[in-house]
Structures are given as C-alpha cells and as structure tokens.
Write a protein that holds these residues in place. Structure first.
Motif, short mmCIF file in Angstrom:
data_model
loop_
_atom_site.label_atom_id
_atom_site.label_comp_id
_atom_site.label_asym_id
_atom_site.label_seq_id
_atom_site.Cartn_x
_atom_site.Cartn_y
_atom_site.Cartn_z
N ASP A 226 14.59 17.21 0.51
CA ASP A 226 14.26 17.54 1.90
C ASP A 226 13.14 18.57 1.89
OD1 ASP A 226 15.48 20.17 1.52
OD2 ASP A 226 17.42 19.20 1.85
N TRP A 227 12.64 18.93 3.07
CA TRP A 227 11.48 19.82 3.14
C TRP A 227 11.82 21.26 2.75
CZ3 TRP A 227 7.36 17.40 2.47
CH2 TRP A 227 7.08 16.18 3.09
N ASP A 228 13.04 21.69 3.01
CA ASP A 228 13.42 23.04 2.57
C ASP A 228 13.38 23.14 1.04
OD1 ASP A 228 13.75 24.08 5.12
OD2 ASP A 228 15.91 23.65 5.20
N THR A 229 13.87 22.10 0.38
CA THR A 229 13.80 22.07 -1.09
C THR A 229 12.35 21.98 -1.55
OG1 THR A 229 15.93 20.92 -1.15
CG2 THR A 229 14.58 20.83 -3.15
N PHE A 230 11.56 21.20 -0.85
CA PHE A 230 10.13 21.08 -1.16
C PHE A 230 9.45 22.45 -1.10
CE2 PHE A 230 5.71 20.18 -0.06
CZ PHE A 230 5.39 19.05 -0.80
N ILE A 231 9.77 23.23 -0.06
CA ILE A 231 9.18 24.56 0.08
C ILE A 231 9.66 25.49 -1.05
CG2 ILE A 231 9.12 26.63 1.54
CD1 ILE A 231 9.31 24.69 3.97
N ALA A 232 10.94 25.43 -1.35
CA ALA A 232 11.49 26.28 -2.43
C ALA A 232 10.83 25.95 -3.77
CB ALA A 232 13.00 26.10 -2.51
N LYS A 233 10.69 24.67 -4.06
CA LYS A 233 10.02 24.26 -5.30
C LYS A 233 8.55 24.67 -5.28
CE LYS A 233 13.20 22.39 -7.80
NZ LYS A 233 13.52 22.96 -9.15
N GLY A 234 7.94 24.58 -4.10
CA GLY A 234 6.55 24.99 -3.97
C GLY A 234 6.35 26.46 -4.30
N VAL B 277 6.40 26.68 -8.06
CA VAL B 277 5.14 26.19 -8.62
C VAL B 277 4.04 27.22 -8.45
CG1 VAL B 277 3.33 24.45 -8.37
CG2 VAL B 277 5.74 23.76 -8.32
N LEU B 278 3.98 27.82 -7.28
CA LEU B 278 2.97 28.84 -6.99
C LEU B 278 3.09 30.01 -7.96
CD1 LEU B 278 0.73 29.23 -4.76
CD2 LEU B 278 2.38 30.70 -3.60
N ALA B 279 4.32 30.45 -8.18
CA ALA B 279 4.54 31.58 -9.09
C ALA B 279 4.21 31.21 -10.53
CB ALA B 279 5.99 32.05 -8.98
N ALA B 280 4.67 30.04 -10.96
CA ALA B 280 4.46 29.62 -12.35
C ALA B 280 3.00 29.36 -12.67
CB ALA B 280 5.29 28.37 -12.64
N SER B 281 2.22 28.98 -11.66
CA SER B 281 0.80 28.69 -11.88
C SER B 281 -0.10 29.89 -11.61
CB SER B 281 0.36 27.52 -10.98
OG SER B 281 0.41 27.89 -9.61
N GLY B 282 0.50 31.01 -11.33
CA GLY B 282 -0.30 32.20 -11.01
C GLY B 282 -1.06 32.04 -9.71
N GLY B 283 -0.48 31.30 -8.77
CA GLY B 283 -1.10 31.11 -7.47
C GLY B 283 -2.17 30.04 -7.43
N LYS B 284 -2.30 29.27 -8.51
CA LYS B 284 -3.39 28.29 -8.59
C LYS B 284 -3.04 26.90 -8.08
CE LYS B 284 -5.61 30.53 -12.56
NZ LYS B 284 -6.00 30.37 -14.00
#
Length: 464
Positions: free
Chosen positions: A206-214, A217-224
């Motif tokens: 669902d979209w809440d999970t999508f946002i949480a995963k996002g 991803v943002l943190a793991a990629s250093g914001g990239k």
C-alpha cells in the motif's frame, strides 16, 4: 494471485466467445506514439497521400467501397505502414493524411470546424483534450448506422472513456492504456533486496508502506535515490486509482475526487521520497538512464516511448508491477468519425482495419505494440501475447503485455471525460510545480487553490 488472473482471463475468453462480433479485434498498449501519454511524443507537421482500402461496415464490399477520407494523426511511421496495408484490401478508398503534432491537434481541429473547410473524417482524441473534443459534439455515435458497433465488444472499463455526456459511444481505442509501475531492477535489488517483480510487488502492499520504504531508500542512498521522479508521476497514478465520475452537468466535485489523492502525494512530498523533476521535461527524460529514481508510471506504450527512448542502454534494467492499491489508466487516444464526413463508411473501414481487424492488428500489435480494446483480440490472439514483444528485453524478458492483461487490466477503472476534466488538468498542471517546491503549502490549501483556478476557467460551474 496467479489463480485469480487465470480466472479473469478465462472469463474474458468466455465473454468473447459468446459475442456476435461485427468486427474482429485488436490497443496506449503503446508501442505507438499515437497512444502517447499526457505530454507524450508527437511528430512534425508533414503531409502525404496514399491510396487505401477500407472496411465499410455497410453493404459495400471492400473492393466496391469508394471515396476519399482525410486522416489527422501524429504518428507518421504508423501512417506510412498502415495506409498501404489498408489499400491492399480497399483499393478504391483514397486516404489523404496529415501528420499533426498532438499538442497542436485540438487547436487545428477547432479552426477547421469554425471555418468549415478543413476537418478530417477520422479524428483522434488524446486523453488530455478528449473531454473537450467530445463536448464539441462533432463525433458520430458509433452504435448507430452506418457503423452499428456495440460497446459490448469493448473491455469493460473502456465505454466510460469513449462516450460523450449523452452516453453515445463516439470512439474506439487506439490502444489500451492500463497502467502499473516500471522500476529499475538494479536499484530495487540494492535498496529493496530483490529485483523480482512478484517480490517487489509483495513488499509494496500500500502507499503507506511505499512511503516507509521510500524513507529507507533515501537514507541508504544518502539522499540520492527517490521513489518517484516527480510529484506529477505520483499524482497521475494515485488520482486515477480513485477513478469515478466527478462532473455532473456544471457541478465539479473536486473534494470528493481529489482530496485523498492530494493528501497521499503531499505525504510523499513531505517524506522526501519524490524527485524534483517535472514530468516530460528534458531532465525527467534523462532520469530514466541516470538511475536516481526507482519507479515511473507505465502503460503499454511506455515501453517504447519512455523506457527504450530514454534509456537506450537499459536492456534488462527494468521491471513492471501493478501499482500499490490498484490499477489506473495512463494516457490513451480515441479514434472517431466526424459527423460531417461525406465518406463515413470509408472512414469506419479505415478505423476498423487499423485498430480492430485481424489483418490490421497483425501490423498494429506486432510492429507498434498496440493492444486493441476489444474482448475478441484477447480471445483470438493469446498466442501473440504469450510470444512477447521486442520491448520485453528491456524488462529482463518479463512478458509485459501478459503482465498488463493478467495483473493490471482486471482492476482498471476510468472517468468519463468532459471539457471540465480537461480544465481541471490544465489548472493542476499550472500549480503542481509550486506544490513540489514550497513545502509550506498543505494538501488542503492546494485543493482550495485548485478549486479557485478551475473556477477561473469555468465561471459558470459550481465547484465543490
């Protein structure tokens, strides 16, 4: 899930078998620019003549049918291939075609109607302006003579977006445009732990999970790396998942239609999981190859016009999944007949041949990737779909059209289109770049501003 999909396909086959088809079939599956998305590809203005054969839909045989028809289209490659093939069957129908940029199409058409001197017999309605076109009341009812086409021959979700406000069916589909999400397999493997479509889909429930995963991803990629490249990419998906009529006469129910969608997209913006691109800009185009975003909206036409066109080295780099919380439509083009045409049977013959007949779809599907909007196409040509297309190589061999048919089409819904739908889209397009950048703007404030802008465009309307 697979069992459910097989059940749906079996139902579709059964439906097709009991239909008494006047036409056989074959659609923004869009390997064809004619099924472009909102802001999609178009050609430069050129002209050409070709002698064509068409299917009358009336009493004249193909060889007996005579006349000259004008066709305006933005896909020159399609015209150059399809018109000569049409003429092999209909040698006495002359097709005069003009290639018109889809961004200029509506203005050129309205000018021709106003002057009464230059209107095509075959008229295309790209989704951005389709409602405006339908409200002009210049298209014939295809369920009446001489066409006698039945909406029952179409996939169930299509009649609503091919009918005018009087309930008349005024178009058939150039290519179906059910949509899911394309994703970068390399990024999914790195940040979600898998690049397998079934596993990626299972993660993003669902979209809440999508946002949480996002956020992860943002943190793991250093914001990239973000989840979507654009605010608009997220909006066009979530808006259409909530598809339902929201225009009633001159009343436009924006709160009921858009509040939930805007709130979800603003949550994504505030979580930082949306990229800073504006859709269909040069930066957005280059982002496909750049690899700073995981997901993009994807209809069948997107494989050619978004993926292959923008990520030329992307063989094996992509995957396709249904969107969390349901399917939606993305772009698309209707094909109709001008009410004032003096060669209606010849115009219908061309439409039938190019977009629904077995002969025409052998070209339209196999060379341009378009899937027809008729139930019969899927019953008769399952072998074509099972064989896949050249664009599957960009998706590591995943059978794209089979994924669309079995996993995405069953839950598609679509809005009826009116001139007010087009006005809402125009107002939104002028506002969303600021909503992307100014995080002080809330979803509720954005909705009120959208209402105000729509009111400016339609002062006679009641905006709720």
């Amino acid at each position: 899930m697979k069992r459910k999909n097989r059940s749906w396909l079996t139902t579709l086959v059964s439906l097709a078998l009991v239909l008494t088809l006047a036409l056989t079939g074959c659609n923004s599956g869009n390997g064809n620019s004619g099924a472009s998305g909102e802001g999609g590809t178009a050609g430069n203005s050129t002209e050409g003549n070709a002698e064509n054969k068409g299917n009358s839909g009336g009493e004249a045989t193909a060889a007996e049918l005579k006349g000259t028809i004008k066709v305006w289209d933005w896909d020159e490659a399609f015209l150059k291939k399809m018109v000569p093939e049409f003429n092999k069957l209909y040698p006495n129908v002359k097709v005069e075609y003009t290639v018109v940029n889809n961004n200029d199409y509506m203005q050129k058409l309205q000018s021709g109607i106003a002057s009464g001197s230059d209107v095509p017999d075959v008229i295309l309605g790209e989704m951005n302006y389709r409602g405006q076109l339908f409200d002009l009341d210049v298209l014939d009812n295809l369920e009446a003579a001489p066409y006698n086409f039945s909406r029952d021959q179409l996939l169930d979700y299509l009649p609503s977006i091919l009918s005018n406000t009087k309930g008349e069916l005024v178009g058939v589909d150039q290519s179906i445009t059910p949509a899911g999400l394309a994703y970068r397999r390399d990024l999914a493997k790195q940040y979600l732990g898998t690049d397998d479509p079934a596993e990626v889909s299972a993660i993003l429930t669902d979209w809440d999970t999508f946002i949480a995963k996002g956020k992860e991803v943002l943190a793991a990629s250093g914001g990239k790396v973000t989840m979507f490249a654009s605010f608009d990419d997220a909006y066009r998906v979530i808006r259409e998942q909530n598809s339902k009529p929201y225009v009633d006469g001159t009343t436009i129910n924006l709160t009921d239609r858009l509040q939930k969608a805007l709130e979800t997209v603003f949550k994504m913006r505030d979580a930082g999981v949306l990229g800073k691109y504006e859709s269909y800009t040069p930066g957005w185009n280059t982002s496909f190859a750049k690899g700073d975003n995981l997901f993009y909206p994807m209809a069948p036409w997107s494989a050619k016009w978004n993926i292959a066109a923008n990520d030329k080295d992307g063989i094996g780099r992509w995957g396709l999944i249904p969107a969390p919380e349901g399917s939606y439509t993305y772009g698309g083009t209707s094909i109709g007949v001008y009410k004032g045409s003096k060669n209606k049977e010849a115009a219908w013959a061309y439409i039938n041949f190019a977009y629904m007949s077995d002969e025409g779809m052998a070209i339209n599907y196999k060379e341009f990737g378009n899937m027809a909007g008729t139930k019969a196409f899927f019953e008769k040509h399952k072998d074509w779909i099972d064989a896949g297309t050249d664009y599957d190589q960009y998706f590591a061999g995943q059978n794209l059209n089979k994924t669309f048919v079995e996993e995405i089409v069953p839950s598609v819904k679509a809005d009826q289109q009116t001139k007010y739908n087009a006005m809402v889209q125009t107002a939104y397009s002028s506002l969303y770049p600021l909503w992307m950048k100014d995080t002080s703007i809330t979803a509720s404030a954005a909705l009120e501003k959208l209402k105000s802008e729509v009111k400016n465009l339609a002062p006679e309307a009641t905006i709720n």
